[in-house]
Design a protein around this motif. Structure first.
Motif, PDB file in Angstrom:
ATOM      1  N   ILE A   1       9.655  34.144  45.983  1.00 21.39           N
ATOM      2  CA  ILE A   1       8.721  33.770  47.048  1.00 21.39           C
ATOM      3  C   ILE A   1       9.319  34.154  48.395  1.00 21.39           C
ATOM      4  N   ASN A   2       8.572  34.939  49.161  1.00 23.21           N
ATOM      5  CA  ASN A   2       9.003  35.410  50.464  1.00 23.21           C
ATOM      6  C   ASN A   2       8.504  34.474  51.562  1.00 23.21           C
ATOM      7  N   ILE A   3       9.359  34.222  52.552  1.00 24.68           N
ATOM      8  CA  ILE A   3       8.954  33.486  53.741  1.00 24.68           C
ATOM      9  C   ILE A   3       8.467  34.538  54.739  1.00 24.68           C
ATOM     10  N   ALA A   4       7.146  34.642  54.905  1.00 23.51           N
ATOM     11  CA  ALA A   4       6.558  35.650  55.779  1.00 23.51           C
ATOM     12  C   ALA A   4       6.620  35.235  57.246  1.00 23.51           C
ATOM     13  N   ARG A   5       6.573  33.941  57.505  1.00 26.77           N
ATOM     14  CA  ARG A   5       6.622  33.417  58.874  1.00 26.77           C
ATOM     15  C   ARG A   5       7.165  31.999  58.822  1.00 26.77           C
ATOM     16  N   LEU A   6       7.914  31.625  59.849  1.00 23.06           N
ATOM     17  CA  LEU A   6       8.523  30.303  59.904  1.00 23.06           C
ATOM     18  C   LEU A   6       8.413  29.765  61.319  1.00 23.06           C
ATOM     19  N   GLU A   7       7.888  28.556  61.449  1.00 26.38           N
ATOM     20  CA  GLU A   7       7.829  27.851  62.735  1.00 26.38           C
ATOM     21  C   GLU A   7       8.566  26.529  62.541  1.00 26.38           C
ATOM     22  N   LEU A   8       9.502  26.241  63.430  1.00 22.98           N
ATOM     23  CA  LEU A   8      10.297  25.011  63.335  1.00 22.98           C
ATOM     24  C   LEU A   8      10.063  24.124  64.541  1.00 22.98           C
ATOM     25  N   GLN A   9      10.096  22.841  64.290  1.00 24.07           N
ATOM     26  CA  GLN A   9      10.046  21.834  65.357  1.00 24.07           C
ATOM     27  C   GLN A   9      11.229  20.917  65.116  1.00 24.07           C
ATOM     28  N   ASN A  10      12.200  20.932  66.021  1.00 31.96           N
ATOM     29  CA  ASN A  10      13.378  20.078  65.862  1.00 31.96           C
ATOM     30  C   ASN A  10      12.999  18.609  65.895  1.00 31.96           C
ATOM     31  N   ALA A  11      13.877  17.798  65.369  1.00 29.17           N
ATOM     32  CA  ALA A  11      13.681  16.347  65.411  1.00 29.17           C
ATOM     33  C   ALA A  11      13.678  15.884  66.859  1.00 29.17           C
ATOM     34  N   PRO A  12      12.904  14.845  67.158  1.00 24.76           N
ATOM     35  CA  PRO A  12      12.924  14.303  68.526  1.00 24.76           C
ATOM     36  C   PRO A  12      14.304  13.766  68.882  1.00 24.76           C
ATOM     37  N   ASP A  13      14.606  13.726  70.169  1.00 26.68           N
ATOM     38  CA  ASP A  13      15.919  13.252  70.636  1.00 26.68           C
ATOM     39  C   ASP A  13      16.208  11.824  70.207  1.00 26.68           C
TER      40      ASP A  13
END
Length: 104
Positions: free
Chosen positions: A55-67
Motif C-alpha cells: 500500500i502506497n501513501i500517495a499524500r500525507l497531511e499531519l496535524q501535531n498534537a496541541p501544546d
C-alpha cells in the motif's frame, strides 16, 4: 464521528478542516484518518506496515498534537485501499488510538 468542512477551489472540492485539523485535501480514493501519540517513529512503523502490504501513501497531511497535550492527527491518501486485516494491524500499533478508513 468527525466534523468535516469543505470548499471548492476552481472546480475541485477540498477538505479544509477535519475535526481540529486545518488542511488542504482533495476527497478522492482511500483516506485513512488516524489519532496517534505525537512521538518519533510512529510514521516509520505505519509506513513499514503499509509497505509490507503493498500500500502506497500517495499524500500525507499531519496535524501535531496541541501544546496542552492530546493526540496528533494524520490524513493519509492510500493506494490501494487497505483491507480489514491491514486496518486491524494499524489499529494494533501501540501509538495509534484511532484509525478510520473513508473511501470516495
Amino acid at each position: 464521528g468527525h466534523n468535516v468542512v469543505g470548499t471548492v477551489f476552481g472546480r475541485e472540492p477540498r477538505f479544509v478542516r477535519i475535526d481540529e485539523a486545518s488542511l488542504d485535501l482533495p476527497p478522492r480514493g482511500a483516506l485513512l484518518l488516524t489519532r496517534h501519540q505525537d512521538r518519533p517513529g510512529v510514521f516509520g512503523q505505519l509506513g513499514v506496515l503499509l509497505g509490507e502490504h503493498g500500500i502506497n501513501i500517495a499524500r500525507l497531511e499531519l496535524q501535531n498534537a496541541p501544546d496542552d497535550g492530546g493526540e496528533a492527527l494524520a490524513f493519509l491518501s492510500l493506494d490501494p485501499a487497505p483491507d480489514e486485516a491491514v486496518l486491524a494491524s494499524v489499529r494494533a500499533l501501540d501509538a495509534i488510538s484511532e484509525a478510520t478508513l473513508v473511501q470516495f
